[in-house]
Design a protein around this motif. Structure first.
Motif, PDB file in Angstrom:
ATOM      1  N   LEU A 226       0.827  -1.206   0.000  1.00  0.00           N
ATOM      2  CA  LEU A 226       0.000   0.000   0.000  1.00  0.00           C
ATOM      3  C   LEU A 226       0.859   1.253   0.000  1.00  0.00           C
ATOM      4  N   ALA A 227       0.432   2.255  -0.769  1.00  0.00           N
ATOM      5  CA  ALA A 227       1.225   3.468  -0.983  1.00  0.00           C
ATOM      6  C   ALA A 227       2.601   3.059  -1.491  1.00  0.00           C
ATOM      7  N   SER A 228       2.599   2.308  -2.568  1.00  0.00           N
ATOM      8  CA  SER A 228       3.811   1.646  -3.055  1.00  0.00           C
ATOM      9  C   SER A 228       4.839   2.602  -3.643  1.00  0.00           C
ATOM     10  N   GLY A 229       4.456   3.835  -3.926  1.00  0.00           N
ATOM     11  CA  GLY A 229       5.414   4.808  -4.428  1.00  0.00           C
ATOM     12  C   GLY A 229       6.116   4.324  -5.682  1.00  0.00           C
ATOM     13  N   THR A 230       7.437   4.407  -5.708  1.00  0.00           N
ATOM     14  CA  THR A 230       8.207   3.972  -6.876  1.00  0.00           C
ATOM     15  C   THR A 230       8.504   2.478  -6.863  1.00  0.00           C
ATOM     16  N   GLY A 231       7.888   1.752  -5.950  1.00  0.00           N
ATOM     17  CA  GLY A 231       7.980   0.295  -5.957  1.00  0.00           C
ATOM     18  C   GLY A 231       9.107  -0.311  -5.155  1.00  0.00           C
ATOM     19  N   VAL A 232       9.712   0.450  -4.262  1.00  0.00           N
ATOM     20  CA  VAL A 232      10.871  -0.052  -3.506  1.00  0.00           C
ATOM     21  C   VAL A 232      10.495  -1.276  -2.670  1.00  0.00           C
TER      22      VAL A 232
ATOM     23  N   GLN B  73       1.143  -6.989  -5.546  1.00  0.00           N
ATOM     24  CA  GLN B  73       0.311  -5.931  -6.139  1.00  0.00           C
ATOM     25  C   GLN B  73       0.664  -4.624  -5.428  1.00  0.00           C
ATOM     26  N   GLY B  74       1.192  -3.657  -6.173  1.00  0.00           N
ATOM     27  CA  GLY B  74       1.447  -2.335  -5.617  1.00  0.00           C
ATOM     28  C   GLY B  74       0.265  -1.425  -5.874  1.00  0.00           C
ATOM     29  N   LEU B  75      -0.056  -0.593  -4.892  1.00  0.00           N
ATOM     30  CA  LEU B  75      -1.189   0.317  -5.016  1.00  0.00           C
ATOM     31  C   LEU B  75      -0.760   1.705  -4.554  1.00  0.00           C
ATOM     32  N   ASP B  76      -0.957   2.695  -5.406  1.00  0.00           N
ATOM     33  CA  ASP B  76      -0.618   4.077  -5.051  1.00  0.00           C
ATOM     34  C   ASP B  76      -1.594   5.003  -5.765  1.00  0.00           C
ATOM     35  N   TRP B  77      -1.832   6.170  -5.177  1.00  0.00           N
ATOM     36  CA  TRP B  77      -2.796   7.092  -5.804  1.00  0.00           C
ATOM     37  C   TRP B  77      -2.113   8.247  -6.521  1.00  0.00           C
ATOM     38  N   ALA B  78      -0.791   8.221  -6.605  1.00  0.00           N
ATOM     39  CA  ALA B  78      -0.044   9.253  -7.324  1.00  0.00           C
ATOM     40  C   ALA B  78       0.472   8.650  -8.636  1.00  0.00           C
ATOM     41  N   GLU B  79      -0.115   9.052  -9.739  1.00  0.00           N
ATOM     42  CA  GLU B  79       0.245   8.487 -11.033  1.00  0.00           C
ATOM     43  C   GLU B  79       1.732   8.657 -11.369  1.00  0.00           C
ATOM     44  N   PRO B  80       2.360   9.808 -11.037  1.00  0.00           N
ATOM     45  CA  PRO B  80       3.794   9.922 -11.311  1.00  0.00           C
ATOM     46  C   PRO B  80       4.630   8.877 -10.572  1.00  0.00           C
ATOM     47  N   MET B  81       4.220   8.510  -9.350  1.00  0.00           N
ATOM     48  CA  MET B  81       4.901   7.438  -8.631  1.00  0.00           C
ATOM     49  C   MET B  81       4.737   6.107  -9.378  1.00  0.00           C
TER      50      MET B  81
ATOM     51  N   ILE C  75      -0.275  -7.740   3.824  1.00  0.00           N
ATOM     52  CA  ILE C  75      -0.289  -6.323   3.466  1.00  0.00           C
ATOM     53  C   ILE C  75       0.927  -5.677   4.117  1.00  0.00           C
ATOM     54  N   VAL C  76       1.664  -4.914   3.333  1.00  0.00           N
ATOM     55  CA  VAL C  76       2.848  -4.212   3.845  1.00  0.00           C
ATOM     56  C   VAL C  76       2.745  -2.743   3.451  1.00  0.00           C
ATOM     57  N   ASN C  77       3.158  -1.870   4.342  1.00  0.00           N
ATOM     58  CA  ASN C  77       3.314  -0.463   3.962  1.00  0.00           C
ATOM     59  C   ASN C  77       4.443   0.164   4.762  1.00  0.00           C
ATOM     60  N   ARG C  78       5.082   1.136   4.146  1.00  0.00           N
ATOM     61  CA  ARG C  78       6.192   1.843   4.780  1.00  0.00           C
ATOM     62  C   ARG C  78       5.922   3.346   4.712  1.00  0.00           C
TER      63      ARG C  78
END
Length: 267
Positions: free
Chosen positions: A63-69, A82-90, A125-128
């Motif tokens: 969750l909030a995967s950002g650039t996928g780190v 499955q990465g999920l983020d709401w910022a398309e540029p990320m 589920i993981v988030n950082r």
């Protein structure tokens, strides 16, 4: 539409989304975001293995995967990610990174507080560094419980970025002075002064505006229905490997912060 109406429709959640969209361009330049050494990669792997065990093809939601780190770290441990983020540029950067590395990681546009994912779907589920940004963490935790399978595990990696200790403040000042005097290499700029001000403004208005202390996060997880909750404050190996990318005092300041990993289970 009038300016007044536009301001009324542009809420805190919109500000958070816009901020992280702007941060995408420089996100991977920061130690503590991207992985800068194989030692650090191994330290993250050990943290995930300690709390989640090997992937073995299990389904993981970043969750909030950002650039996928974090997604890449999980993929390396054989999770189906499955990465999920709401910022398309990320997401653009995450997809490009996965393509270049030949990784079969899926990235999708979505809201961590309202994922739209199926019930009882994920093993993990993981988030950082997500929880401190949540507008309504109680609702978010209920959502995460919903999409986890029974027996599924949640791993939160976060910290209190508001309350600083006297030791941390001292180390930070010494780091700043050393850079100004040319004794230490200057840190890589990651945003404009305006973005820094925006970050501070957002931090002052989220739920954990007084600091995301581990105990407060655990209390909300229990209320949401999670069980077998543990707090792991031993992130020293990760911080040690990250410190190689900073001057001595910056590294010591990081190690002085209230940072933690919290594991919780869906009954």
């Amino acid at each position: 539409m009038s300016d007044v109406t536009e301001r009324q429709n542009y809420n805190l959640r919109d500000e958070i989304k816009a901020y992280w969209s702007d941060r995408a361009a420089t996100f991977d330049l920061s130690p503590g975001h991207e992985i800068f050494s194989e030692e650090e990669r191994a330290a993250w792997h050990q943290l995930f293995l300690r709390h989640l065990g090997p992937g073995a093809g299990r389904a993981a939601l970043d969750l909030a995967s950002g650039t996928g780190v974090i997604s890449h770290l999980l993929d390396e441990l054989d999770f189906k990610v499955q990465g999920l983020d709401w910022a398309e540029p990320m997401l653009e950067r995450a997809r490009d990174k996965a393509r270049k590395r030949g990784r079969a990681i899926r990235f999708a546009l979505g809201d961590a507080e309202n994922t739209m994912e199926p019930d009882n779907h994920y093993d993990v589920i993981v988030n950082r560094h997500l929880v401190w940004t949540l507008v309504d963490p109680a609702a978010a935790f209920g959502e995460w419980l919903r999409v986890l399978k029974p027996g599924g595990m949640l791993l939160i990696v976060d910290g209190d970025f508001v309350n600083t200790t006297a030791l941390e403040r001292l180390f930070s000042k010494l780091s700043t002075w050393g850079q100004r005097l040319g004794l230490f290499k200057a840190e890589t700029p990651t945003g404009s002064p305006q973005m820094t001000a925006t970050h501070r403004s957002i931090l002052s208005r989220v739920h954990f505006a007084q600091g995301a202390r581990a105990e407060a996060v655990v209390a909300l997880l229990r209320e949401a229905g999670f069980t077998e909750i543990t707090i792991d404050r031993d992130l020293r190996e990760i911080h040690r490997t990250q410190a190689a990318n900073w001057n001595l005092f910056k590294g010591l300041a990081r190690q002085s912060q209230h940072r933690y990993a919290i594991r919780a289970t869906k009954p």
